[in-house]
Design a protein around this motif. Structure first.
Motif, mmCIF file in Angstrom:
data_model
loop_
_atom_site.group_PDB
_atom_site.id
_atom_site.type_symbol
_atom_site.label_atom_id
_atom_site.label_comp_id
_atom_site.label_asym_id
_atom_site.label_seq_id
_atom_site.Cartn_x
_atom_site.Cartn_y
_atom_site.Cartn_z
ATOM 1 N N LEU A 150 80.877 88.891 -2.611
ATOM 2 C CA LEU A 150 82.276 88.526 -2.342
ATOM 3 C C LEU A 150 82.350 87.220 -1.580
ATOM 4 N N VAL A 151 83.535 86.640 -1.624
ATOM 5 C CA VAL A 151 83.815 85.416 -0.881
ATOM 6 C C VAL A 151 84.412 85.844 0.461
ATOM 7 N N HIS A 152 83.912 85.293 1.538
ATOM 8 C CA HIS A 152 84.433 85.670 2.860
ATOM 9 C C HIS A 152 85.859 85.126 3.028
ATOM 10 N N HIS A 153 85.961 83.826 2.878
ATOM 11 C CA HIS A 153 87.270 83.192 3.033
ATOM 12 C C HIS A 153 87.624 82.546 1.703
ATOM 13 N N GLU A 154 88.596 83.112 0.991
ATOM 14 C CA GLU A 154 88.993 82.551 -0.312
ATOM 15 C C GLU A 154 89.758 81.252 -0.074
ATOM 16 N N THR A 155 89.111 80.175 -0.353
ATOM 17 C CA THR A 155 89.691 78.862 -0.095
ATOM 18 C C THR A 155 90.875 78.577 -1.018
ATOM 19 N N THR A 156 91.009 79.381 -2.052
ATOM 20 C CA THR A 156 92.144 79.236 -2.956
ATOM 21 C C THR A 156 93.470 79.468 -2.229
ATOM 22 N N THR A 157 93.467 80.458 -1.330
ATOM 23 C CA THR A 157 94.736 80.890 -0.730
ATOM 24 C C THR A 157 94.720 80.906 0.800
ATOM 25 N N GLY A 158 93.521 80.977 1.402
ATOM 26 C CA GLY A 158 93.422 81.177 2.848
ATOM 27 C C GLY A 158 93.241 82.644 3.197
ATOM 28 N N LEU A 159 93.008 83.483 2.186
ATOM 29 C CA LEU A 159 92.825 84.919 2.436
ATOM 30 C C LEU A 159 91.436 85.163 3.039
ATOM 31 N N LEU A 160 91.431 85.889 4.159
ATOM 32 C CA LEU A 160 90.162 86.221 4.810
ATOM 33 C C LEU A 160 89.791 87.651 4.446
ATOM 34 N N ASN A 161 88.699 87.801 3.715
ATOM 35 C CA ASN A 161 88.275 89.148 3.319
ATOM 36 C C ASN A 161 87.489 89.819 4.445
ATOM 37 N N ASP A 162 87.632 91.137 4.536
ATOM 38 C CA ASP A 162 87.026 91.882 5.646
ATOM 39 C C ASP A 162 85.557 92.200 5.323
ATOM 40 N N VAL A 163 84.692 91.221 5.586
ATOM 41 C CA VAL A 163 83.274 91.383 5.245
ATOM 42 C C VAL A 163 82.648 92.533 6.043
ATOM 43 N N GLY A 164 83.062 92.678 7.305
ATOM 44 C CA GLY A 164 82.488 93.749 8.135
ATOM 45 C C GLY A 164 82.698 95.113 7.493
ATOM 46 N N ALA A 165 83.940 95.374 7.071
ATOM 47 C CA ALA A 165 84.263 96.684 6.475
ATOM 48 C C ALA A 165 83.526 96.863 5.145
ATOM 49 N N ILE A 166 83.431 95.795 4.371
ATOM 50 C CA ILE A 166 82.753 95.896 3.064
ATOM 51 C C ILE A 166 81.245 96.064 3.289
#
Ligand SMILES: Cc1ncc(COP(=O)(O)O)c(C=O)c1O
Length: 375
Positions: A140-156
């Motif tokens: 997965l992408v941590h920070h989707e630079t497309t939108t600024g969405l920060l994915n929850d890497v810790g939980a995943i």
């Protein structure tokens, strides 16, 4: 040191660099196979590891190339014919990982998620549990630079740990600003590059890797040559050289950028970015503009702003207006949403954002006048 002209880059990398980073590239010529240069690369690799993990368990493998090279190195080096990779696709860079894996013939399961909303972790876990084949790896992408969405890497990472899945993270636009801990987040391989939050110049990408897992790649059938992660690691461990010509001057810039990051600290850098972001958001809201991702899931590093509702608005025209004022802005990257993007990464601060807002206000005022004249 002569002060070079300073442009304000509000594109999501390569980011604005300090004057000292720019000048650090002006060095006497050196053959990159000299021991002195090997020591420099070894120091850089060690320090890049230390920002996210300890160097007994993790190591950094350097590549010449932009960030995509590091992502491609992972996807084409780590997955065997028996493995099954789940890729989370919630933006252009998640999609790019799917495209790369498909080209190398890696067996993938694509998990799609809305590009501006947090990933539904229950749905993700359900997809893992009910998969037709056992998922062995997840990317997965941590920070989707497309939108600024920060994915929850810790939980995943916790889900991966529970299901014995190896995790790869594209940390291109999070590394060096958003804190990452390889071990706590259960990340086996992390891709990043020299020219975003690290504030170095473009040309070096790298993979922070779990050493034990990396060593296990030795016996794997190879799908690639230049980007082979294990071969690059092995050659560097034995010789302190990259297998192929490194970008020499960029390496000196990276050394300086790392020194400056250590001086500032990752937390303080993220605080500086967050302050710029706060300024940006207050400003655009006052102008009646809105943005895609809600604050709780926002990286506070890049913002996809909804384009103004005015028939005279054209991104290219607005871009040229800012460019003439030494500010660079960036188009959107999502098909169905009309956005432009403003990044607040790099050696800039809230004062630069203030300047951007001032100009944006003038630009929007001119658009409104045109609209009124037409009616
Ligand atoms: C999350 C992410 N992954 C990968 C890349 C690709 O990096 P590059 O353009 O340096 O190859 C980018 C670039 O913006 C990115 O933001």
């Amino acid at each position: 040191m002569k002060i070079l002209k300073r442009n304000i880059l509000l594109n999501p990398g390569p980011a604005t660099t300090t004057n000292s980073v720019k000048w650090s590239q002006v060095v006497p010529d050196i053959c990159p196979r000299e021991a002195e240069f090997g020591d420099l690369m070894a120091k850089i690799a060690r320090e890049l590891t230390e920002f996210v993990g300890n160097h007994d368990e993790y190591t950094t493998v350097l590549f010449s190339g932009s960030g995509t090279a590091a992502v491609e190195a992972i996807l084409s080096s780590v997955i065997s014919d028996e493995d099954y990779l789940l890729i989370i696709n919630n933006g252009a860079y998640g999609k790019r990982m799917c495209d790369i894996a498909n080209i190398y013939g890696v067996d993938i399961k694509e998990f799609q998620s809305v590009p501006y909303e947090s990933i539904d972790l229950n749905r993700l876990e359900h997809a893992i549990q009910t998969s037709d084949r056992r998922i062995s790896h997840l990317a997965l992408v941590h920070h989707e630079t497309t939108t600024g969405l920060l994915n929850d890497v810790g939980a995943i990472g916790r889900i991966c740990s529970k299901h014995n899945i190896e995790l790869f993270v594209d940390g291109m636009s999070s590394y060096a600003a958003i804190p990452i801990q390889m071990k706590e987040m259960n990340i086996s391989y992390l891709a990043a590059s020299s020219n975003k939050n690290l504030q170095g110049t473009a040309g070096i990408s790298f993979v922070v890797s779990n050493v034990n897992k990396l060593k296990q790649l030795k016996s794997m059938r190879k799908r690639n040559y230049y980007l082979n992660l294990y071969e690059q690691y092995k050659y560097f461990s034995e010789t302190k050289q990259m297998r192929f010509t490194p970008p020499v001057q960029t390496m000196y810039a990276l050394e300086q950028a790392i020194n400056e990051l250590k001086e500032e600290g990752i937390t303080a850098r993220y605080d500086r970015y967050t302050k710029s972001w706060g300024c940006l958001i207050r400003g655009i809201k006052q102008m009646g503009l809105s943005y895609l991702v809600d604050d709780d899931n926002h990286s506070k590093i890049i913002t996809a702003i909804i384009e103004p509702d005015n028939p005279h608005y054209k991104f290219d025209h607005m871009h040229d207006y800012f460019y003439k004022n030494n500010i660079m802005i960036y188009p959107g990257k999502l098909n169905h949403y009309n956005t432009f993007r403003i990044a607040n990464m790099g050696d800039i601060c809230y004062k630069d954002i203030d300047r951007f807002l001032e100009l944006l206000q003038c630009y929007l005022d001119d658009l409104s006048i045109l609209k009124k004249i037409e009616h």
